[in-house]
Design a protein around this motif. Structure first.
Motif, PDB file in Angstrom:
ATOM      1  N   LEU A 102       0.751  -1.180   0.047  1.00 44.38           N
ATOM      2  CA  LEU A 102      -0.067  -0.187  -0.046  1.00 44.38           C
ATOM      3  C   LEU A 102       0.697   1.275   0.168  1.00 44.38           C
ATOM      4  O   LEU A 102       0.681   2.060  -0.563  1.00 44.38           O
ATOM      5  CB  LEU A 102      -0.948  -0.010   1.028  1.00 44.38           C
ATOM      6  CG  LEU A 102      -2.105  -1.204   1.111  1.00 44.38           C
ATOM      7  CD1 LEU A 102      -2.897  -0.682   2.372  1.00 44.38           C
ATOM      8  CD2 LEU A 102      -2.812  -1.146  -0.030  1.00 44.38           C
ATOM      9  N   ILE A 103       2.145   1.195   0.763  1.00 45.09           N
ATOM     10  CA  ILE A 103       3.100   2.328   0.415  1.00 45.09           C
ATOM     11  C   ILE A 103       3.289   2.703  -0.804  1.00 45.09           C
ATOM     12  O   ILE A 103       3.293   3.872  -1.308  1.00 45.09           O
ATOM     13  CB  ILE A 103       4.081   1.962   1.600  1.00 45.09           C
ATOM     14  CG1 ILE A 103       3.713   2.309   2.925  1.00 45.09           C
ATOM     15  CG2 ILE A 103       5.307   3.235   1.200  1.00 45.09           C
ATOM     16  CD1 ILE A 103       4.845   1.732   4.024  1.00 45.09           C
ATOM     17  N   LEU A 104       3.753   1.589  -1.615  1.00 44.13           N
ATOM     18  CA  LEU A 104       4.325   1.897  -2.831  1.00 44.13           C
ATOM     19  C   LEU A 104       3.190   2.149  -3.746  1.00 44.13           C
ATOM     20  O   LEU A 104       3.252   3.093  -4.716  1.00 44.13           O
ATOM     21  CB  LEU A 104       4.809   0.491  -3.554  1.00 44.13           C
ATOM     22  CG  LEU A 104       5.893  -0.102  -2.769  1.00 44.13           C
ATOM     23  CD1 LEU A 104       6.679  -1.263  -3.553  1.00 44.13           C
ATOM     24  CD2 LEU A 104       6.972   0.770  -3.096  1.00 44.13           C
ATOM     25  N   LEU A 105       1.773   1.836  -3.625  1.00 39.70           N
ATOM     26  CA  LEU A 105       0.839   2.364  -4.405  1.00 39.70           C
ATOM     27  C   LEU A 105       0.235   3.825  -4.043  1.00 39.70           C
ATOM     28  O   LEU A 105       0.046   4.456  -4.978  1.00 39.70           O
ATOM     29  CB  LEU A 105      -0.834   1.631  -3.838  1.00 39.70           C
ATOM     30  CG  LEU A 105      -0.732   0.148  -4.637  1.00 39.70           C
ATOM     31  CD1 LEU A 105      -1.791  -0.656  -3.816  1.00 39.70           C
ATOM     32  CD2 LEU A 105      -0.579   0.255  -6.141  1.00 39.70           C
ATOM     33  N   VAL A 106       0.771   4.126  -2.713  1.00 42.51           N
ATOM     34  CA  VAL A 106       0.409   5.522  -2.377  1.00 42.51           C
ATOM     35  C   VAL A 106       1.402   6.453  -2.930  1.00 42.51           C
ATOM     36  O   VAL A 106       1.302   7.748  -3.547  1.00 42.51           O
ATOM     37  CB  VAL A 106       0.185   5.762  -0.893  1.00 42.51           C
ATOM     38  CG1 VAL A 106       0.187   7.148  -0.513  1.00 42.51           C
ATOM     39  CG2 VAL A 106      -0.930   4.952  -0.388  1.00 42.51           C
ATOM     40  N   ALA A 114      -4.582   6.871  -5.460  1.00 42.69           N
ATOM     41  CA  ALA A 114      -4.620   6.689  -4.038  1.00 42.69           C
ATOM     42  C   ALA A 114      -3.634   7.890  -3.424  1.00 42.69           C
ATOM     43  O   ALA A 114      -3.938   8.330  -2.413  1.00 42.69           O
ATOM     44  CB  ALA A 114      -3.744   5.351  -3.847  1.00 42.69           C
ATOM     45  N   ALA A 115      -2.816   8.262  -4.076  1.00 38.23           N
ATOM     46  CA  ALA A 115      -1.796   9.369  -3.663  1.00 38.23           C
ATOM     47  C   ALA A 115      -2.544  10.669  -3.282  1.00 38.23           C
ATOM     48  O   ALA A 115      -2.202  11.433  -2.266  1.00 38.23           O
ATOM     49  CB  ALA A 115      -0.725   9.871  -4.476  1.00 38.23           C
ATOM     50  N   ALA A 116      -3.589  10.938  -4.056  1.00 32.12           N
ATOM     51  CA  ALA A 116      -4.426  12.297  -3.608  1.00 32.12           C
ATOM     52  C   ALA A 116      -5.489  11.922  -2.799  1.00 32.12           C
ATOM     53  O   ALA A 116      -6.261  12.932  -2.156  1.00 32.12           O
ATOM     54  CB  ALA A 116      -5.098  12.709  -4.912  1.00 32.12           C
ATOM     55  N   LEU A 117      -5.903  10.776  -2.117  1.00 30.54           N
ATOM     56  CA  LEU A 117      -6.947  10.579  -1.213  1.00 30.54           C
ATOM     57  C   LEU A 117      -6.391  11.270  -0.063  1.00 30.54           C
ATOM     58  O   LEU A 117      -5.308  11.069   0.853  1.00 30.54           O
ATOM     59  CB  LEU A 117      -7.000   8.993  -1.166  1.00 30.54           C
ATOM     60  CG  LEU A 117      -8.376   8.399  -0.498  1.00 30.54           C
ATOM     61  CD1 LEU A 117      -9.386   8.781  -1.680  1.00 30.54           C
ATOM     62  CD2 LEU A 117      -8.519   7.096  -0.282  1.00 30.54           C
ATOM     63  N   ASP A 118      -7.538  11.862   0.530  1.00 28.81           N
ATOM     64  CA  ASP A 118      -7.586  12.392   1.967  1.00 28.81           C
ATOM     65  C   ASP A 118      -8.866  12.029   2.494  1.00 28.81           C
ATOM     66  O   ASP A 118      -9.857  12.617   2.477  1.00 28.81           O
ATOM     67  CB  ASP A 118      -7.283  13.880   1.826  1.00 28.81           C
ATOM     68  CG  ASP A 118      -7.222  14.544   3.191  1.00 28.81           C
ATOM     69  OD1 ASP A 118      -6.670  13.928   4.205  1.00 28.81           O
ATOM     70  OD2 ASP A 118      -7.420  15.855   3.286  1.00 28.81           O
ATOM     71  N   VAL A 119      -8.825  11.088   3.702  1.00 24.29           N
ATOM     72  CA  VAL A 119      -9.949  10.467   4.269  1.00 24.29           C
ATOM     73  C   VAL A 119     -10.385  11.269   5.282  1.00 24.29           C
ATOM     74  O   VAL A 119      -9.714  11.804   6.058  1.00 24.29           O
ATOM     75  CB  VAL A 119      -9.340   9.197   4.729  1.00 24.29           C
ATOM     76  CG1 VAL A 119     -10.867   8.433   5.625  1.00 24.29           C
ATOM     77  CG2 VAL A 119      -8.879   8.035   3.503  1.00 24.29           C
ATOM     78  N   GLY A 120     -11.560  11.550   5.433  1.00 27.38           N
ATOM     79  CA  GLY A 120     -12.210  12.140   6.599  1.00 27.38           C
ATOM     80  C   GLY A 120     -12.809  11.353   7.581  1.00 27.38           C
ATOM     81  O   GLY A 120     -12.655  10.025   7.533  1.00 27.38           O
TER      82      GLY A 120
END
Length: 463
Positions: free
Chosen positions: A40-44, A168-174
């Motif tokens: 998941l780190i590599l995907l982000v 995934a890199a731009a995802l900001d979870v609320g």
């Protein structure tokens, strides 16, 4: 169960039923957790780790192996603390290797945990099924290790293939998204391991192979649910980005139209100034000369409404509202560090400042004394929070409880926010609710107050 030897804490009769398939080796569990984090780190990040991150990952693997082995040796009372330590190591690993907010890192950690549990359960169940069917020697490293490599490689390769198309890199979870993720992860974990704790439920089994079947299939369901939810989050983010781009384009076009209008007015002012200068040259009365100079200064002041805060969207918003203020005799001042808003999307900047300034401008227009038409905007860093404050001057009667801002808002409350005083309540009065909702998506808050003759709208967003 990932991170715990459940045979230690299960009842004796349950342990006997599961004896046909021993619990997953702790090193397998630790490796699954570590590989899930790395994947998941590599995907982000979408980049190969640098020296620092490689050091973090090596230390993480060693720590997870040590913790998992320790969990298998400690008393039952220390099982939950040991599991919490393993989860904390996964969270810290993701946090140190990804440039994400804390809630987003927690989201990735929970996904990594569910994927790791499924991978470890699937690998171990298939290994014992095939070893029994084809007579493989049990726990022989020359068979177990290649099988482990093939199975983990296949599982995490599928994860990469499914998720590489997501941004995934731009995802900001609320907060709400994090809550849903936690519910799915906890439910998956509970149902997949319920048979190890009690067999006296409709959802458990006393047969060892069935226990692992339940565990693996429920784990697969949890992975599928979280993946579907992740796709939805990415689609929502992409939709918001598209809307933001449209908003910015509309703002740019509106600014262009304002520029054309300003040029036409400037040309008109140019001709007026030529005549006024000519009059000044001939005027001998100091009082009249001062009056002419004041008139010229007032005419020029309108074109000083340009703002440079370090955030292009905020600059555009303030410039447009500044021209409106100048034409209506409203003094708009601003002290803002626009770089503090880099985490806030373009659309949300427009929502917060657009609604706040529109409300303030609408109210200030109603003040008869032009010298009291005042609006002040502040964007600053306060103890690690981004503080957004929009203040507008109140008339003396309003400061005691009358209309509070430009949407015709009064001191009356509807869900703790002022309500509109405009005749058509269906289409007005939503400005503050929109600001509060937008702030809430970043874990922030909206507060409003009347103090010392000013209406104070404050948005506080954690950085």
């Amino acid at each position: 169960m990932i991170g715990v030897d459940l045979s230690i804490i299960a009842a004796a009769d349950v342990v006997n039923t599961v004896g046909a398939v021993p619990d997953i080796p702790k090193t397998h569990t630790a490796l699954a957790e570590w590989l899930a984090c790395v994947t998941l780190i590599l995907l982000v990040t979408r980049t190969m780790p640098d020296v620092r991150k490689i050091g973090v990952l090596i230390g993480s693997l060693a720590a997870l192996v040590a913790v998992q082995i320790g969990i298998g040796m400690v008393p039952v009372a220390l099982w939950l603390p040991g599991m919490a330590v393993a989860l904390a190591i996964m969270l810290v690993t993701i946090r140190l290797c990804c440039d994400c907010s804390a809630p987003t890192c927690l989201y990735w950690m929970m996904r990594a945990f569910v994927i790791a549990e499924f991978a470890a359960s699937l690998e171990w169940q298939l290994y014992y099924y095939l070893s029994g069917r084809y007579g493989w020697p049990a726990r022989a490293s020359w068979v177990e290790l290649p099988f482990l490599i093939v199975m983990y490689g296949a599982v995490f390769a599928v994860v990469v293939l499914l998720e590489r198309g997501q941004n995934a890199a731009a995802l900001d979870v609320g907060g709400r998204d994090l809550t849903v993720t936690a519910i799915i992860a906890i439910t998956t974990f509970t149902l997949s391991n319920l048979s190890y704790v009690s067999t006296a439920t409709p959802f458990t089994s006393t047969i060892g192979t069935e226990v692992f079947n339940i565990r693996t299939l429920v784990g697969l369901g949890g992975v599928a649910f979280l993946y579907a939810f992740h796709v939805q989050l990415c689609e929502n983010h992409a939709r918001r980005e598209l809307d933001s781009m449209r908003t910015v384009l509309q703002m740019q076009y509106a600014q262009y139209q304002q520029s054309k209008e300003s040029i036409a007015v400037i040309n008109h002012k140019y001709h007026d100034l030529k005549h006024q200068i000519a009059v000044l040259r001939r005027e001998s009365d100091p009082g009249k000369r001062e009056e002419y100079l004041d008139d010229i200064e007032h005419g020029i002041k309108e074109y000083e409404a340009r703002f440079k805060t370090g955030n292009a969207v905020l600059d555009t918003m303030l410039t447009g509202k500044g021209l409106i203020c100048a034409r209506d005799g409203i003094e708009l001042t601003c002290v803002a560090d626009g770089s503090l808003l880099n985490r806030v999307s373009e659309m949300d900047i427009c929502t917060i400042f657009g609604n706040a300034l529109d409300n303030a401008i609408e109210y200030e227009r109603r003040i008869t004394d032009a010298s009291h038409r005042l609006i002040h905007v502040t964007v600053s860093d306060v103890n690690g929070f981004t503080l957004i404050r929009v203040e507008n001057y109140l008339q003396s009667d309003d400061a005691a409880g009358g209309p509070a801002d430009g949407d015709g808002l009064t001191g009356g409350a509807d869900s703790d926010l002022p309500s509109t005083t405009k005749a058509d309540k269906r289409f007005h009065g939503f400005g503050l609710k929109s600001i509060r909702h937008t702030a809430g998506t970043y874990g922030g808050t909206l507060t409003i107050a009347k103090r010392d003759g000013w209406f104070d709208l404050t948005v506080l967003i954690p950085r």
